[in-house]
Design an enzyme around this catalytic site. Structure first.
Site, PDB file in Angstrom:
ATOM      1  N   SER A  12     -10.476   0.075  -6.825  1.00 37.36           N
ATOM      2  CA  SER A  12     -10.171   0.342  -5.486  1.00 37.36           C
ATOM      3  C   SER A  12      -8.752   1.214  -5.411  1.00 37.36           C
ATOM      4  CB  SER A  12      -9.899  -0.862  -4.685  1.00 37.36           C
ATOM      5  OG  SER A  12      -9.616  -0.737  -3.452  1.00 37.36           O
ATOM      6  N   GLY A  60      -9.108  -0.080  -0.128  1.00 32.19           N
ATOM      7  CA  GLY A  60      -8.807  -1.246   0.471  1.00 32.19           C
ATOM      8  C   GLY A  60      -8.821  -1.209   2.020  1.00 32.19           C
ATOM      9  N   SER A  70       2.975   2.828  -3.857  1.00 24.62           N
ATOM     10  CA  SER A  70       3.336   1.959  -2.583  1.00 24.62           C
ATOM     11  C   SER A  70       2.748   2.276  -1.200  1.00 24.62           C
ATOM     12  CB  SER A  70       4.842   1.953  -2.373  1.00 24.62           C
ATOM     13  OG  SER A  70       5.089   1.720  -1.196  1.00 24.62           O
ATOM     14  N   ASN A 110     -13.770  -3.108  -0.977  1.00 26.90           N
ATOM     15  CA  ASN A 110     -12.573  -3.845  -1.101  1.00 26.90           C
ATOM     16  C   ASN A 110     -11.851  -4.414   0.215  1.00 26.90           C
ATOM     17  OD1 ASN A 110      -9.331  -3.569  -1.664  1.00 26.90           O
ATOM     18  ND2 ASN A 110     -10.140  -4.298  -3.772  1.00 26.90           N
ATOM     19  N   CYS A 115      -2.321  -9.245  -1.144  1.00 26.09           N
ATOM     20  CA  CYS A 115      -1.475  -8.836   0.081  1.00 26.09           C
ATOM     21  C   CYS A 115      -0.506  -9.792   0.447  1.00 26.09           C
ATOM     22  CB  CYS A 115      -2.649  -8.669   1.263  1.00 26.09           C
ATOM     23  SG  CYS A 115      -3.779  -7.699   0.911  1.00 26.09           S
ATOM     24  N   ILE A 162      -6.872  -6.616 -13.545  1.00 30.74           N
ATOM     25  CA  ILE A 162      -5.831  -6.900 -12.554  1.00 30.74           C
ATOM     26  C   ILE A 162      -5.515  -5.791 -11.764  1.00 30.74           C
ATOM     27  CG2 ILE A 162      -4.427  -8.551 -14.365  1.00 30.74           C
ATOM     28  CD1 ILE A 162      -2.970  -5.968 -15.155  1.00 30.74           C
ATOM     29  N   THR A 189      -1.772  -4.258  -9.602  1.00 33.82           N
ATOM     30  CA  THR A 189      -0.564  -3.633 -10.399  1.00 33.82           C
ATOM     31  C   THR A 189       0.311  -4.720 -10.401  1.00 33.82           C
ATOM     32  OG1 THR A 189      -0.266  -3.042  -8.045  1.00 33.82           O
ATOM     33  CG2 THR A 189      -1.162  -1.404  -9.397  1.00 33.82           C
ATOM     34  N   GLY A 206      -9.193   2.979 -13.116  1.00 38.33           N
ATOM     35  CA  GLY A 206      -8.203   3.361 -11.920  1.00 38.33           C
ATOM     36  C   GLY A 206      -7.650   4.458 -11.959  1.00 38.33           C
TER      37      GLY A 206
HETATM   38  C1  FMN Z   1      -3.000   4.423  -5.475  1.00 39.44           C
HETATM   39  C2  FMN Z   1      -3.410   3.169  -5.510  1.00 39.44           C
HETATM   40  C3  FMN Z   1      -4.039   2.555  -4.570  1.00 39.44           C
HETATM   41  C4  FMN Z   1      -4.457   1.408  -4.815  1.00 39.44           C
HETATM   42  N1  FMN Z   1      -5.070   0.824  -3.806  1.00 39.44           N
HETATM   43  C5  FMN Z   1      -5.783  -0.544  -4.044  1.00 39.44           C
HETATM   44  C6  FMN Z   1      -6.278  -1.197  -3.018  1.00 39.44           C
HETATM   45  O1  FMN Z   1      -6.592  -0.819  -1.678  1.00 39.44           O
HETATM   46  N2  FMN Z   1      -6.901  -2.388  -3.061  1.00 39.44           N
HETATM   47  C7  FMN Z   1      -6.760  -2.917  -4.393  1.00 39.44           C
HETATM   48  O2  FMN Z   1      -7.324  -4.069  -4.655  1.00 39.44           O
HETATM   49  N3  FMN Z   1      -6.229  -2.488  -5.241  1.00 39.44           N
HETATM   50  C8  FMN Z   1      -5.682  -1.201  -5.576  1.00 39.44           C
HETATM   51  N4  FMN Z   1      -4.964  -0.324  -6.274  1.00 39.44           N
HETATM   52  C9  FMN Z   1      -5.238  -1.421  -7.633  1.00 39.44           C
HETATM   53  C10 FMN Z   1      -6.222  -0.616  -8.656  1.00 39.44           C
HETATM   54  O3  FMN Z   1      -7.432  -0.584  -8.082  1.00 39.44           O
HETATM   55  C11 FMN Z   1      -5.981  -1.259  -9.878  1.00 39.44           C
HETATM   56  O4  FMN Z   1      -6.130  -2.437  -9.956  1.00 39.44           O
HETATM   57  C12 FMN Z   1      -4.966  -0.774 -10.657  1.00 39.44           C
HETATM   58  O5  FMN Z   1      -4.421   0.424 -10.344  1.00 39.44           O
HETATM   59  C13 FMN Z   1      -4.751  -1.216 -11.964  1.00 39.44           C
HETATM   60  O6  FMN Z   1      -5.542  -0.253 -12.919  1.00 39.44           O
HETATM   61  P1  FMN Z   1      -5.370   1.328 -13.592  1.00 39.44           P
HETATM   62  O7  FMN Z   1      -4.295   0.637 -14.406  1.00 39.44           O
HETATM   63  O8  FMN Z   1      -6.521   1.308 -14.239  1.00 39.44           O
HETATM   64  O9  FMN Z   1      -4.733   2.124 -12.384  1.00 39.44           O
HETATM   65  C14 FMN Z   1      -4.570   0.666  -6.069  1.00 39.44           C
HETATM   66  C15 FMN Z   1      -3.706   1.527  -7.373  1.00 39.44           C
HETATM   67  C16 FMN Z   1      -3.269   2.702  -6.987  1.00 39.44           C
HETATM   68  C17 FMN Z   1      -2.754   3.210  -8.065  1.00 39.44           C
END
Ligand code: FMN
Length: 310
Positions: free
Chosen positions: A27, A52, A76, A105, A136, A197, A199, A271
């Site tokens: 997501s 999300g 952020s 999501n 959140c 997970i 972040t 991601g």
């Molecule tokens: C720019 C950005 C926006 C994200 N928005 C969401 C979100 O809206 N909802 C959510 O559950 N996780 C969100 N995430 C978290 C990712 O879905 C993922 O859990 C996290 O980045 C770890 O995976 P990765 O290391 O492969 O990026 C976001 C991550 C990034 C980098």
């Protein structure tokens, strides 16, 4: 020989969530899917998890919202979004014509908001499941994330469970002190699957300006930097629950993905890797297929949790 990569992520749900393969997009890193269809055939993926979505449209956090760090990225975004109604009217009709399942999501500032968003999605063609982001801040409870407390995590899960018959995946935050306990409570509260997970909290500072590089001071760290920590948490949670676990965090290559599968994940999410390489998720899938062929693995299930077996 073509290996069987299909996986059922909601075995206890009447509708089920059967994926053609275990590669999903995480997501917030793959828009609504539509943005990536010019780069490759996104229908080949196991599932797409969209941005999300709150009940109402949101502006998100102050700029700058994204900064690159060593082996990672801090974001952020603040869950900027179009709101659930616009998603139902503008995005879902497109998804309804797709082969690849789309999972929405969802997020909320209160338990009631999670319930309302989930309820709004009930029966909407093109929506195959819900992923609940419990990272959140809980506005009614000092702003701490719902997901760092077992009780609030379970409350949100229960609310979403009662609002929908769709498969429910609950996405855990690594910022919790005892992630296994939270996973178990979320499972008891009715989650069909658990993803992890989200972040880690992180920040960076501009030493010339002597100011944080992120408008909101700190953000969420993702990318290869978090992979070993994500893997350890997935291993732990997969040993604590019996619902399917979906691994996420720093997955960039097929090798990364296979590590999560062998740690006990039934599926994985790609991601931040999609930012540098829009085809990353497809590359991961093709690499997994190649590995399985070379190793003569005919079914994905043969290697789920393989690293756990004594
Ligand atoms: C720019 C950005 C926006 C994200 N928005 C969401 C979100 O809206 N909802 C959510 O559950 N996780 C969100 N995430 C978290 C990712 O879905 C993922 O859990 C996290 O980045 C770890 O995976 P990765 O290391 O492969 O990026 C976001 C991550 C990034 C980098």
């Amino acid at each position: 020989m073509t290996a069987d990569l299909t996986i059922q992520l909601a075995p206890q749900n009447k509708k089920g969530l059967l994926l053609n393969n275990p590669v999903m997009t995480a997501s917030g890193t793959f828009g609504f899917g539509t943005e990536y269809s010019e780069f490759f055939d996104i229908q080949q993926l196991g599932a797409i998890i969209c941005k999300g979505t709150f009940l109402n449209p949101r502006e998100g956090n102050p700029q700058p919202r994204l900064v690159e760090t060593a082996s990672g990225v801090i974001n952020s975004i603040g869950l900027q979004g179009i709101g659930v109604q616009a998603l139902i009217e503008e995005k879902a009709p497109v998804w309804a014509g797709w082969k690849v399942p789309v999972i929405v999501n969802i997020a909320g500032d209160t338990v009631e908001e999670y319930w309302k968003v989930a309820r709004a999605l009930e029966g909407v063609a093109g929506v195959s499941g819900i992923e609940v982001n419990i990272s959140c801040p809980n506005v009614k409870c000092s702003g701490a994330a719902f997901g760092i407390n077992a009780e609030t995590a379970a409350q949100v899960t229960r609310a979403v469970r009662t609002a929908t018959t769709l498969p429910v995946i609950v996405k855990l935050t690594p910022m919790a002190a005892n992630i296994s306990e939270i996973a178990q409570e979320v499972e008891k509260a009715g989650a069909d699957a658990i993803s992890l997970i989200n972040t880690f909290k992180g920040m960076a500072i501009d030493i010339q300006k002597r100011k944080p590089l992120i408008g909101n001071i700190a953000g969420g760290l993702s990318g290869p930097a978090i992979k070993p920590m994500a893997l350890a948490l997935v291993y732990e949670v997969a040993g604590a629950v019996s619902v399917p676990v979906i691994g996420c965090g720093g997955i960039t290559t097929a090798k990364d993905a296979l590590e999560f599968i062998m740690a006990g994940a039934s599926a994985i999410q790609v991601g931040s890797a999609s930012f540098a390489n829009p085809r990353a998720s497809l590359d991961v899938l093709e690499g997994m297929r190649e590995f399985m062929e070379k190793e003569r693995i005919t079914n994905l299930k043969e290697i789920i949790g393989a690293a756990r077996k004594k």
